[in-house]
Design a protein around this motif. Structure first.
Motif, PDB file in Angstrom:
ATOM      1  N   ARG A  87     -10.895  -6.493   4.305  1.00  0.00           N
ATOM      2  CA  ARG A  87      -9.686  -6.528   3.610  1.00  0.00           C
ATOM      3  C   ARG A  87     -10.002  -7.679   2.750  1.00  0.00           C
ATOM      4  O   ARG A  87      -9.991  -8.843   2.705  1.00  0.00           O
ATOM      5  N   VAL A  88      -8.273  -7.209   1.696  1.00  0.00           N
ATOM      6  CA  VAL A  88      -8.466  -8.205   1.202  1.00  0.00           C
ATOM      7  C   VAL A  88      -6.695  -8.698   0.969  1.00  0.00           C
ATOM      8  O   VAL A  88      -5.856  -7.981   2.030  1.00  0.00           O
ATOM      9  N   ASP A  89      -6.087  -9.883   0.312  1.00  0.00           N
ATOM     10  CA  ASP A  89      -4.845 -10.349   1.284  1.00  0.00           C
ATOM     11  C   ASP A  89      -3.740  -9.799   0.203  1.00  0.00           C
ATOM     12  O   ASP A  89      -4.148  -9.362  -0.877  1.00  0.00           O
ATOM     13  N   ALA A  90      -2.396  -9.654   0.408  1.00  0.00           N
ATOM     14  CA  ALA A  90      -0.978  -9.247  -0.285  1.00  0.00           C
ATOM     15  C   ALA A  90      -1.585  -9.459  -1.735  1.00  0.00           C
ATOM     16  O   ALA A  90      -1.042  -8.639  -3.290  1.00  0.00           O
ATOM     17  N   THR A 116      -1.590   0.203   2.338  1.00  0.00           N
ATOM     18  CA  THR A 116      -1.217   0.134   4.191  1.00  0.00           C
ATOM     19  C   THR A 116      -0.099  -0.671   4.291  1.00  0.00           C
ATOM     20  O   THR A 116       0.515  -1.234   5.142  1.00  0.00           O
ATOM     21  N   ARG A 117      -0.527  -1.954   3.470  1.00  0.00           N
ATOM     22  CA  ARG A 117       1.021  -2.495   3.641  1.00  0.00           C
ATOM     23  C   ARG A 117       2.353  -2.460   3.243  1.00  0.00           C
ATOM     24  O   ARG A 117       2.181  -2.440   1.001  1.00  0.00           O
ATOM     25  N   ASP A 141       1.039  -1.461   9.331  1.00  0.00           N
ATOM     26  CA  ASP A 141       2.266  -2.029   8.603  1.00  0.00           C
ATOM     27  C   ASP A 141       3.704  -1.856   9.438  1.00  0.00           C
ATOM     28  O   ASP A 141       4.044  -1.316   9.473  1.00  0.00           O
ATOM     29  N   PRO A 142       4.268  -2.703  10.460  1.00  0.00           N
ATOM     30  CA  PRO A 142       5.396  -2.327  11.178  1.00  0.00           C
ATOM     31  C   PRO A 142       6.835  -2.453  10.096  1.00  0.00           C
ATOM     32  O   PRO A 142       8.045  -1.609  10.297  1.00  0.00           O
ATOM     33  N   ALA A 143       6.447  -2.697   9.118  1.00  0.00           N
ATOM     34  CA  ALA A 143       7.159  -3.140   7.683  1.00  0.00           C
ATOM     35  C   ALA A 143       7.662  -1.859   7.005  1.00  0.00           C
ATOM     36  O   ALA A 143       8.299  -1.026   6.143  1.00  0.00           O
ATOM     37  N   MET A 144       6.485  -1.099   6.839  1.00  0.00           N
ATOM     38  CA  MET A 144       5.946   0.049   5.768  1.00  0.00           C
ATOM     39  C   MET A 144       7.346   0.742   6.419  1.00  0.00           C
ATOM     40  O   MET A 144       7.895   1.648   5.925  1.00  0.00           O
TER      41      MET A 144
END
Length: 305
Positions: A87-90, A116-117, A141-144
């Motif tokens: 993974r890479v960060d946001a 996915t973010r 991501d629960p915010a998606m």
């Protein structure tokens, strides 16, 4: 009505030299012919074109060419989801995609963001993307899902069981077609419960994501089961490893990634015939040509006395 739309699509196809691009994202759900989603990875490590379009100008030029060749939507991704990828960060992901999305949207090219973010989706939507393609189906991501509900944008929900670094260890099914159908249905239910409009949902069986070759072939053969859920289906086989394995040399060496387009075209035409809403591909021009042939054949069949 479907026959009329096919006739119109064929006329447009002929006028544009084989390509059948749509006029905008509002047409995506009722094109009257299968959609072509062009892949644009602005990553260093995607399995097919990693590193080729990291430069912003190169990415925009390639997307412009795909649109000209017949892409109805360009899918921009800033994080590789190939098997085993880390993974890479946001912030890194946003930095890769935001400017490209803005340039494409300014040029009038319909764009989806492959992420996915929620933070990345939000930044891309602000930059002009009009579709979100979440390969996790909202699980990562629960915010998606709340973001998608608020944005009121079309969304592609893919079947997914885990991130790329561990997903192949999750490729265990009692009945892959039934299991994927049920798990996708649950993703749709959760999206609708979060406020996403049902008429804006597209589903994707997730070929290659927590799937072995045998699972991919089973899903390809039974797209009708997924279509029974009542949502448009996106089929994404392009250049994937199961095609390389099918076309392996006598010594067992898989067909190289760049030599899998003919096999991809075959799977795409079969998906068209099965009723898929669209296909996600690297080779847009070849797919547009195949779509033109398929449309002409179907139009001829329906115009016979």
């Amino acid at each position: 009505m479907r026959e009329v739309r096919w006739l119109f699509a064929l006329r447009v196809c002929e006028e544009r030299g084989g390509a059948v691009p749509s006029d905008g994202v509002n047409d995506l759900f009722d094109l009257g012919f299968p959609a072509i989603v062009g892949v644009l990875n602005v990553t260093p490590d995607s399995f097919s074109d990693g590193g080729r379009y990291r430069d912003r100008d190169a990415a925009v030029a390639h997307a412009t060419a795909m649109r000209r060749d017949g892409a109805d939507l360009v899918d921009v991704g800033g994080e590789s989801t190939r098997p085993g990828a880390g993974r890479v960060d946001a912030p890194t992901e946003i930095g890769r995609v935001e400017g490209v999305v803005r340039d494409l949207a300014s040029a009038g090219i319909p764009v989806s963001i492959d992420t996915t973010r929620a933070a990345v989706a939000e930044a891309a939507l602000a930059a002009g993307a009009t579709v979100v393609n979440d390969v996790s189906g909202g699980l990562a991501d629960p915010a998606m899902l709340p973001l998608l509900a608020e944005a009121s944008c079309p969304v592609i929900l893919m079947h997914w069981r885990g991130h790329s670094d561990r997903m192949q260890g999750l490729a265990s099914y009692d009945d892959v077609v039934a299991n994927v159908r049920d798990e996708l249905s649950a993703r749709v239910d959760d999206a609708i419960a979060a406020g996403v409009a049902a008429e804006r949902i597209i589903i994707d069986p997730g070929l290659g994501f927590a799937k072995l070759a045998v699972h991919n072939w089973a899903l390809s053969a039974r797209l009708d089961v997924l279509l029974e859920l009542g949502f448009p289906v996106l089929f994404a086989s392009s250049r994937k490893s199961y095609l390389g394995a099918l076309l392996a040399d006598a010594d067992g060496s898989p067909r190289p990634v760049g030599e899998r387009d003919a096999a991809t075209l075959a799977t795409s035409v079969l998906a068209f015939a099965a009723g898929a809403w669209g296909v996600r591909v690297h080779d847009v021009r070849g797919t547009a040509d195949a779509r033109a042939v398929w449309l002409a054949t179907n139009t001829a069949n329906r115009s016979e006395p």
